[in-house]
Motif scaffolding. Structure first.
Motif, PDB file in Angstrom:
ATOM      1  N   VAL A 347       0.879  -1.168   0.000  1.00 43.14           N
ATOM      2  CA  VAL A 347       0.000   0.000   0.000  1.00 43.14           C
ATOM      3  C   VAL A 347       0.915   1.216   0.000  1.00 43.14           C
ATOM      4  N   GLU A 348       0.398   2.352  -0.478  1.00 43.69           N
ATOM      5  CA  GLU A 348       1.246   3.533  -0.615  1.00 43.69           C
ATOM      6  C   GLU A 348       0.396   4.787  -0.449  1.00 43.69           C
ATOM      7  N   ASN A 349       0.907   5.749   0.301  1.00 41.33           N
ATOM      8  CA  ASN A 349       0.162   6.996   0.449  1.00 41.33           C
ATOM      9  C   ASN A 349       0.382   7.910  -0.746  1.00 41.33           C
ATOM     10  N   TYR A 350      -0.529   8.887  -0.902  1.00 36.18           N
ATOM     11  CA  TYR A 350      -0.429   9.826  -2.013  1.00 36.18           C
ATOM     12  C   TYR A 350       0.931  10.491  -1.979  1.00 36.18           C
ATOM     13  N   TRP A 351       1.506  10.725  -3.162  1.00 32.75           N
ATOM     14  CA  TRP A 351       2.935  10.999  -3.264  1.00 32.75           C
ATOM     15  C   TRP A 351       3.344  12.434  -2.994  1.00 32.75           C
ATOM     16  N   SER A 352       2.422  13.392  -2.922  1.00 31.70           N
ATOM     17  CA  SER A 352       2.843  14.790  -2.768  1.00 31.70           C
ATOM     18  C   SER A 352       2.323  15.395  -1.469  1.00 31.70           C
ATOM     19  N   MET A 353       3.193  16.162  -0.805  1.00 32.44           N
ATOM     20  CA  MET A 353       2.801  16.962   0.357  1.00 32.44           C
ATOM     21  C   MET A 353       2.478  18.400  -0.031  1.00 32.44           C
ATOM     22  N   LEU A 384       3.234  -4.447   2.366  1.00 31.62           N
ATOM     23  CA  LEU A 384       4.279  -3.523   2.790  1.00 31.62           C
ATOM     24  C   LEU A 384       3.781  -2.093   2.578  1.00 31.62           C
ATOM     25  N   PHE A 385       4.088  -1.212   3.520  1.00 32.23           N
ATOM     26  CA  PHE A 385       3.586   0.161   3.495  1.00 32.23           C
ATOM     27  C   PHE A 385       4.693   1.088   3.014  1.00 32.23           C
ATOM     28  N   VAL A 386       4.468   1.700   1.842  1.00 35.44           N
ATOM     29  CA  VAL A 386       5.390   2.682   1.275  1.00 35.44           C
ATOM     30  C   VAL A 386       4.880   4.071   1.677  1.00 35.44           C
ATOM     31  N   MET A 387       5.667   4.793   2.460  1.00 34.10           N
ATOM     32  CA  MET A 387       5.261   6.130   2.913  1.00 34.10           C
ATOM     33  C   MET A 387       6.077   7.185   2.184  1.00 34.10           C
ATOM     34  N   PHE A 413       0.630  10.692  12.181  1.00 33.64           N
ATOM     35  CA  PHE A 413      -0.272  10.821  11.048  1.00 33.64           C
ATOM     36  C   PHE A 413      -0.387   9.510  10.257  1.00 33.64           C
ATOM     37  N   CYS A 414       0.747   9.000   9.753  1.00 30.95           N
ATOM     38  CA  CYS A 414       0.672   7.902   8.792  1.00 30.95           C
ATOM     39  C   CYS A 414       0.537   6.527   9.427  1.00 30.95           C
ATOM     40  N   THR A 415       1.131   6.303  10.588  1.00 29.79           N
ATOM     41  CA  THR A 415       0.953   5.005  11.233  1.00 29.79           C
ATOM     42  C   THR A 415      -0.508   4.764  11.592  1.00 29.79           C
ATOM     43  N   PRO A 416      -1.199   5.692  12.263  1.00 34.12           N
ATOM     44  CA  PRO A 416      -2.627   5.436  12.496  1.00 34.12           C
ATOM     45  C   PRO A 416      -3.460   5.413  11.223  1.00 34.12           C
ATOM     46  N   ALA A 417      -3.071   6.182  10.210  1.00 34.31           N
ATOM     47  CA  ALA A 417      -3.826   6.175   8.950  1.00 34.31           C
ATOM     48  C   ALA A 417      -3.785   4.809   8.284  1.00 34.31           C
ATOM     49  N   ALA A 418      -2.646   4.136   8.379  1.00 40.91           N
ATOM     50  CA  ALA A 418      -2.474   2.826   7.741  1.00 40.91           C
ATOM     51  C   ALA A 418      -2.690   1.671   8.712  1.00 40.91           C
ATOM     52  N   ARG A 419      -2.716   1.970  10.010  1.00 39.50           N
ATOM     53  CA  ARG A 419      -2.790   0.935  11.042  1.00 39.50           C
ATOM     54  C   ARG A 419      -1.588  -0.006  10.941  1.00 39.50           C
ATOM     55  N   TYR A 424       8.819   1.486   4.102  1.00 37.36           N
ATOM     56  CA  TYR A 424       9.692   2.284   3.250  1.00 37.36           C
ATOM     57  C   TYR A 424       9.393   3.758   3.502  1.00 37.36           C
ATOM     58  N   LEU A 425      10.425   4.521   3.851  1.00 32.81           N
ATOM     59  CA  LEU A 425      10.296   5.965   4.033  1.00 32.81           C
ATOM     60  C   LEU A 425      10.982   6.644   2.864  1.00 32.81           C
ATOM     61  N   ALA A 426      10.190   7.240   1.967  1.00 36.03           N
ATOM     62  CA  ALA A 426      10.717   7.830   0.739  1.00 36.03           C
ATOM     63  C   ALA A 426      10.845   9.339   0.914  1.00 36.03           C
TER      64      ALA A 426
END
Length: 453
Positions: A347-353, A384-387, A413-419, A424-426
């Motif tokens: 799984v991967e979060n949206y790529w832009s901040m 696997l969670f790609v952040m 933010f991201c750990t609770p969002a993905a549980r 991977y920290l990009a």
């Protein structure tokens, strides 16, 4: 990765897991008494107070009133907002609203279900709090079903120590990842002017490896029958670095460093035959290539790092293409030559901040939409969670500030969002920031999330 409109996501990959597999329920489970996110099982979106109504929002900490405390009261439970406003989750007809705690319609029956999910219903009825598949859409009352199942995701996760080196599994480890690793200004040309003025990294691939980077995001295009690395396009780029050149650097490093593990994420624009030919030119690649598709990982779960090291399986390659897309184009599927379809395994979060300067968006939600939420999981296989933690443009001072806030965003933010903890920290310019991204990775590799939350 380049600014772009994401490809259509139609078609379900053969191994894709979009929703958790059900397991026996927990009828006697106690309702949590800590601050939680009311997070929808089907979509991963959170129920948020939105000016008196309740809406489905992308997870964003408590920046838009997404945190609640379940409190036992006569007849059931209240879900009290943690923002100090004295309001609770309530209802008005079939609409979810916020109202003064204790007012009519603010008492709910909260019942444990399967896979650590819960239902929130009107006492004595079959009306359930029901989420929406769209960000900012209203939360309503409706019938039972997946949209009526919720996680009570803790705001602060309990943790336990990282398992020993001989028992920890791939999905328990976090790797420092370089966004647009090839766009470094050291190994060769990667873009035409003016994009060439904004390298995402300052160091070449070999230096990244020696510094501790263990995953690389690369954009590959087909030029003259081979896969080469360019940013946005190869038009006007003189002598771009061949994909095979950077992969050879990685394979050579892995051969010289037994026990190390590297992952590659391809933003993949090359036809499969071109990619296959390029990979075939990399000496020793097949010796170290790891094939989870051939080992039943989607059913059994990820292996231990010790097992991978003992077998010399040290390199995992993903493509952001889809199986259905390749089939529609008449191309061979990439997993036939060892490249995994990322949406089947991660799984991967949206790529832009956001842009290169100014305010940033710390919300953490799926790059691939609510059909593949960050919470996708099963009892046997944990994707696997790609952040992603970078902006549209790598401006030096902004990157340094953002990288220094990486651990905060991961944990709050991201750990609770993905549980789940990121694997991977990009980041851009991985050597900048205080604490540095490598230090953040070190912190994450000291613990795992405690089970059962």
């Amino acid at each position: 990765m380049r600014l772009r409109t994401l490809r259509a996501l139609c078609g379900t990959a053969a191994l894709a897991l979009t929703l958790p597999v059900l397991s026996p329920g927990r009828a006697a489970a106690a309702v949590p008494t800590v601050s939680v996110y009311l997070q929808n099982y089907a979509t991963g979106l959170n129920a948020a107070d939105s000016g008196g109504t309740v809406a489905a929002h992308n997870p964003k900490g408590n920046e838009d009133h997404q945190q609640w405390i379940p409190v036992a009261v006569d007849g059931g439970h209240q879900l009290r907002s943690t923002d100090g406003s004295g309001v609770c989750l309530g209802r008005n007809g079939t609409s979810a609203v916020t109202a003064t705690c204790g007012a009519a319609g603010t008492t709910w029956t909260v019942t444990a279900g399967a896979d650590r999910t819960w239902t929130v219903s009107v006492p004595g009825t079959s009306q359930y709090l029901t989420g929406s598949a769209s960000d900012s859409a209203a939360v309503q009352l409706g019938s039972t079903g997946d949209l009526a199942r919720w996680y009570l995701t803790p705001v602060s996760y309990a943790t336990s120590a990282m398992p020993s080196t001989d028992t920890r599994t791939l999905d328990q480890v976090t790797f420092l990842t370089t966004h647009n690793a090839y766009a470094n200004g050291a190994d060769g040309n990667f873009a035409s002017f003016p994009v060439s003025l904004f390298p995402n990294q300052n160091q070449g691939i070999s230096r990244q490896l020696s510094d501790g980077v263990r995953a690389f995001m690369l954009d590959d295009y087909a030029v003259s029958g081979r896969a080469v690395l360019c940013h946005n396009s190869c038009s006007g780029v003189s002598n771009p670095v061949p994909l095979a050149t950077d992969l050879q650097r990685m394979v050579d490093f892995l051969k010289a460093n037994p026990g190390q593990f590297v992952s590659v994420f391809l933003e993949d624009y090359a036809p499969s035959d071109v990619l296959r030919s390029s990979l075939a030119s990399v000496s020793g690649l097949n010796d170290v290539l790891y094939r989870p598709d051939q080992e039943g990982v989607a059913v059994k779960g990820w292996p231990t790092m010790a097992d991978l090291a003992a077998r010399g399986k040290q390199l995992l390659i993903f493509s952001d293409r889809t199986r259905s897309g390749d089939t529609a184009d008449g191309w061979a599927t990439r997993d036939t030559f060892g490249v995994m379809y990322q949406r089947e395994w991660t799984v991967e979060n949206y790529w832009s901040m956001g842009g290169g300067i100014g305010g940033s968006d710390w919300s953490c939600y799926s790059r691939w939409g609510t059909g593949r939420p960050l919470t996708a999981d099963s009892t046997a296989f944990h994707p696997l969670f790609v952040m992603n933690h970078f902006r549209d443009y790598p401006i030096g001072s902004t990157v340094q500030t953002d990288n220094g806030k990486l651990l905060n965003r991961v944990q709050n933010f991201c750990t609770p969002a993905a549980r789940k903890k990121p694997n991977y920290l990009a980041v851009d310019r991985y050597e900048t920031g205080s604490p540095s991204p490598l230090s953040t990775v070190g912190t994450l590799n000291t613990y795992v999330l405690a089970p059962g939350q």
